[in-house]
Design an enzyme around this catalytic site. Structure first.
Site, PDB file in Angstrom:
ATOM      1  N   VAL A 287       0.870  -1.172   0.000  1.00 13.83           N
ATOM      2  CA  VAL A 287       0.000   0.000   0.000  1.00 13.83           C
ATOM      3  C   VAL A 287       0.911   1.226   0.000  1.00 13.83           C
ATOM      4  CG1 VAL A 287      -2.049  -1.040   1.066  1.00 13.83           C
ATOM      5  CG2 VAL A 287      -0.247  -0.115   2.517  1.00 13.83           C
ATOM      6  N   SER A 288       0.352   2.363  -0.386  1.00  9.35           N
ATOM      7  CA  SER A 288       1.176   3.565  -0.547  1.00  9.35           C
ATOM      8  C   SER A 288       1.500   4.293   0.743  1.00  9.35           C
ATOM      9  CB  SER A 288       0.497   4.536  -1.511  1.00  9.35           C
ATOM     10  OG  SER A 288       0.376   3.928  -2.779  1.00  9.35           O
ATOM     11  N   THR A 289       0.596   4.209   1.729  1.00 10.65           N
ATOM     12  CA  THR A 289       0.823   4.961   2.966  1.00 10.65           C
ATOM     13  C   THR A 289       0.629   4.083   4.184  1.00 10.65           C
ATOM     14  OG1 THR A 289      -1.471   5.670   3.259  1.00 10.65           O
ATOM     15  CG2 THR A 289      -0.077   7.059   1.868  1.00 10.65           C
TER      16      THR A 289
END
Length: 185
Positions: A9-11
């Protein structure tokens, strides 16, 4: 043949749960699932690097979606080439594609170009939205926690910046900054 899984996931605020569940349902053991919470625009990822060291010829890496492995076409091609050189296949569960054959590699290359273009469009739309919002007077960043009116009232009482800062429990430089902001308005 051993199955490995990769989820990203990005964050740090996003959850990996759905991806991990899908990997386990596809037969990947929990100790063979590698996860990163970092942008897919770069291949410099700790768990991805660890996965690259663990896999051997004949192994298969499962990833829920193409965009989870990466967003940049050149990086995706490089990753797939590196895994292919090791004799490792990459399969994308939701997309139903695999790098097992030449056709699969071609499809992955095309789809990764599409993913990169989509990422670029998202960035453009986000920036356009921010610019529009700024023109409408919307401010970005943290909400103010200092009571500006109270600060200005204390200033009207001819108190010095040091005393105002002490009373409001803020830095003296913040008192000066707010005073300058008020003069600019």
């Amino acid at each position: 043949m051993r199955l490995f899984g990769y989820a990203r996931v990005s964050t740090s605020q996003q959850s990996l749960d759905i991806q991990i569940k899908a990997l386990k349902e596809a037969g990947v053991k929990a100790n063979r699932i590698f996860t990163d919470k970092v942008s897919g625009s770069s291949t410099d990822r700790e768990e991805l690097d660890l996965l690259r060291m663990k896999v051997e010829e004949g192994d298969v890496i499962l990833v829920k979606k193409l965009g989870r492995l990466g967003r940049d076409t050149a990086d995706m091609i490089q990753l797939i080439k590196a895994f292919d050189a090791q004799g490792v296949a990459v399969r994308f569960i939701d997309d139903g594609i695999s790098t097992d054959g030449d056709m699969g590699k071609m499809v992955v290359t095309i789809l990764s170009a599409v993913a990169q273009a989509e990422r670029q469009r998202i960035l453009e739309r986000t920036n356009e939205g921010r610019q529009e919002a700024k023109l409408k007077g919307i401010r970005f960043g943290r909400k103010r926690t200092i009571n500006r009116e109270q600060l200005l009232a204390l200033r009207q009482e001819d108190l010095g910046a040091s005393e105002i800062a002490r009373r409001l429990n803020i830095a003296r430089s913040m008192v000066y900054k707010i005073q300058e902001d008020e003069k600019a308005v």
